[in-house]
Design an enzyme around this catalytic site. Structure first.
Site: not given
Ligand code: GLN
Ligand code: ZN
Length: 605
Positions: A280, A488, A541
């Site tokens: 994202s 991920h 974050h």
């Molecule tokens: N592909 C998602 C993003 O980039 C992964 C989000 C996550 O790991 N919670 O928002």
């Molecule tokens: Zn993540």
């Protein structure tokens, strides 16, 4: 204390018990002064296996509480599983009421009634599921209650929910205008308010028997449960058949990783230390507002699509400009990584007001997986292939994995979770294949929720990990060797599940590591994790922009741990919550650091 974590190695958390008990004493005295009759103390730790020392600490605490001179009575609550080997301990504690979760573990009721250790304690039966949104099965609950009645006087039995109601939405009645929740579906559901009504009805049934008033409610409950068993809204034989026909081969790639890696490197022609992001890009106020207006019907489909297209194009141009190696389309069309898929899959439905707390002040509206899950058409191909069509660089397709969709939803309770997970896995598998056919050569399947699905008791871990990992592999294994599968995971302890992570056999895994300065990599190093890995070098974050020096420091660390050809350079997680200015500066530094790493190791490859 037992759920906590110590910083200093070797520090025994239980040493703090003597300091904490007097604080409890003060609190209990204060509460008693308010004229409170019952004080419930939650000890969900009792649903895990405890050592003798830990059991002694529990005993010491409750012995201590019993010496405090108060009028209030103690309720001890445990839930999400049985007391297991802690049962005798719990039964002997100086408390007045013992609460048990008979939804997750009904067998403990037999054990308790057999022991005769309950004495004059009240037994609080958690018969109504506080962790899910399905109606109770009155017939089954009555059987359990009657079992208790056979051994205990009525005033020694309480009825309640299995656990706190914070896990379920507030009120089904709020969904009156929700067209997805038609009357057939609605009769299967009970939110918090309805669950309290169920407890009242159960009590009436027990106390008054089936009189005119209660019999109607009993029959309504029975017929709703029977309707759910057979409803065509739920049961799709083609889906069931497809899951039943799965073979081991469906969860294996054609060749082993070392062969795939060579083919992928040849096909993708990426530099060493390839740079990418997790999916994202900033979901600005404008993006969220436009989506909200679209949902309200204030923005047309055409205008909304044009807006998403423009955001996507600008993001691709930006990624080209900073010279990232593997681009993403930015996920602007997605409100939430589970909801976006849930809305397009058959077998899931959405509430309008079904909010539950996720953590802190954050709330989510989990989908309800009520029926067999299938995919009627491609879900992500449009925006991924649009993004790929406007650039010469590789664009990574972006999917949410089956375990995460399962884990972040309310799941049907009429079949094993593993079966539901396999159904979702097959839908994602079809999506992966469609992306590959559309020319997408790199596909990421996010599984941030894999670890949080672990059962409480360690002895149950293997079963869960086996089916969860297998579901991921079902979703990931239908592609050619040349197609690169990423996964991920956000912050997670990997030490005790590293073997399962390796079994997922993703070509590349990206994980969160920046704040721990690569400490989280220890598990991968000790295990000699063979596949490619992208340890996050940018803490998303925080709005803080990491400097090149910091990123290179982390990359140096990573390069001392893994072969260069296995290392990716990426942020910790998606950039959804960030703003554009810091994102731009941070990604520029990230790319510059990767380039400098390439120069540094250049000749030694
Ligand atoms: N592909 C998602 C993003 O980039 C992964 C989000 C996550 O790991 N919670 O928002
Ligand atoms: Zn993540």
């Amino acid at each position: 204390m037992l759920l906590g974590k110590e910083n200093e190695e070797g520090f025994n958390r239980l040493e703090l018990l003597d300091a904490i008990l007097p604080i409890y004493q003060q609190l209990i005295l204060d509460i008693d002064k308010q004229g409170v009759e019952f004080l419930q103390i939650d000890e969900p730790i009792l649903a895990t296996d405890l050592t003798v020392v830990e059991q002694q600490a529990i005993k010491r605490s409750y012995d201590y509480f019993s010496t405090i001179k108060v009028g209030l009575k103690y309720i001890l609550a445990n839930y999400f599983d049985g007391y297991g080997k802690n049962l005798e301990l719990a039964l002997k504690l100086p408390i007045h009421v013992l609460h048990i979760d008979v939804v997750r573990c009904s067998l403990q009721l037999d054990d308790i009634l057999e022991t005769n250790l309950l004495g004059d304690k009240v037994l609080s039966l958690g018969v109504v599921d506080g962790r899910n949104i399905w109606i109770n099965d009155f017939e089954k609950s009555l059987q359990l209650i009657q079992k208790a009645q056979a051994k205990l006087p009525d005033d020694q039995i309480w009825l309640g929910t299995s656990c706190s109601l914070l896990h379920v939405p507030y009120d089904l009645d709020l969904e009156v205008n929700n067209t997805q929740l038609n009357n057939e579906v609605k009769q299967w559901l009970a939110f918090a308010k309805q669950k309290l009504q169920e407890i009242t009805v159960l009590k009436q049934l027990v106390v008054n028997g089936k009189n005119d008033e209660t019999v109607a409610l009993f029959i309504k409950n029975k017929s709703a449960n029977e309707n759910r068993k057979l409803s065509t809204l739920i049961h799709n034989n083609a889906v069931k058949q497809r899951v039943a026909n799965l073979t081991l081969a469906d969860s294996e790639r054609t060749s082993q990783f070392s062969i795939r890696q060579e083919l992928q490197h040849k096909a993708l022609k990426l530099p060493l230390f390839p740079t990418t992001t997790i999916g994202s890009f900033p979901q600005t106020k404008e993006v969220r507002q436009t989506r909200a207006k679209f949902k309200k019907g204030e923005v047309t489909q055409e205008a909304y699509d044009a807006f998403i297209q423009q955001e996507t194009e600008e993001t691709i141009r930006f990624e080209e400009e900073v010279d990232l190696d593997v681009l993403v389309h930015g996920e602007f069309e997605r409100n939430d990584m589970v909801e976006y898929f849930g809305e397009q899959l058959e077998g899931l439905l959405f509430t309008k007001f079904g909010w539950v707390q996720s953590y802190g002040t954050r709330c989510v509206k989990p989908p309800i997986i009520f029926g067999d899950v299938s995919r009627s058409e491609p879900m992500t191909v449009r925006w991924s292939s649009y993004a790929q069509s406007i650039t010469k660089k590789h664009v990574k397709g972006m999917l949410t994995g089956p375990v995460t969709i399962l884990q972040w939803s309310f799941v049907r309770n009429d079949q094993p979770r593993s079966v539901t997970c396999n159904q979702i896995a097959l839908a994602i598998r079809d999506e992966v294949r469609d992306l590959e056919h559309a020319g997408v050569k790199i596909i990421q399947i996010d599984e941030p929720a894999l670890r949080e699905g672990l059962p409480l008791r360690k002895e149950d871990w293997k079963t869960y990990l086996d089916w969860a990992v297998n579901a991921f592999k079902i979703s990931a294994s239908a592609v050619k060797d040349e197609t690169q599968i990423h996964t991920h995971m956000c912050y997670a302890e990997f030490n005790d599940i590293i073997e399962s992570i390796a079994h997922m056999d993703a070509d590349v895994i990206t994980i969160e590591t920046s704040r721990s300065e690569m400490e989280l990599l220890k598990a991968f190093v000790d295990f000699e994790y063979p596949n490619e890995i992208g340890p996050g070098v940018y803490d998303i974050h925080s709005p803080r922009v990491p400097s090149r020096a910091e990123i290179e420091y982390l990359l140096d660390k990573a390069s001392s741990l893994f072969p260069y050809k296995n290392i990716w350079v990426n942020p910790d997680c998606g950039l959804k919550t960030r703003d554009w200015p810091e994102t731009k500066s941070a990604l520029k530094n990230l790319v510059a650091s990767a380039i400098s790493m390439r120069e540094k190791v250049g000749s030694t490859v």
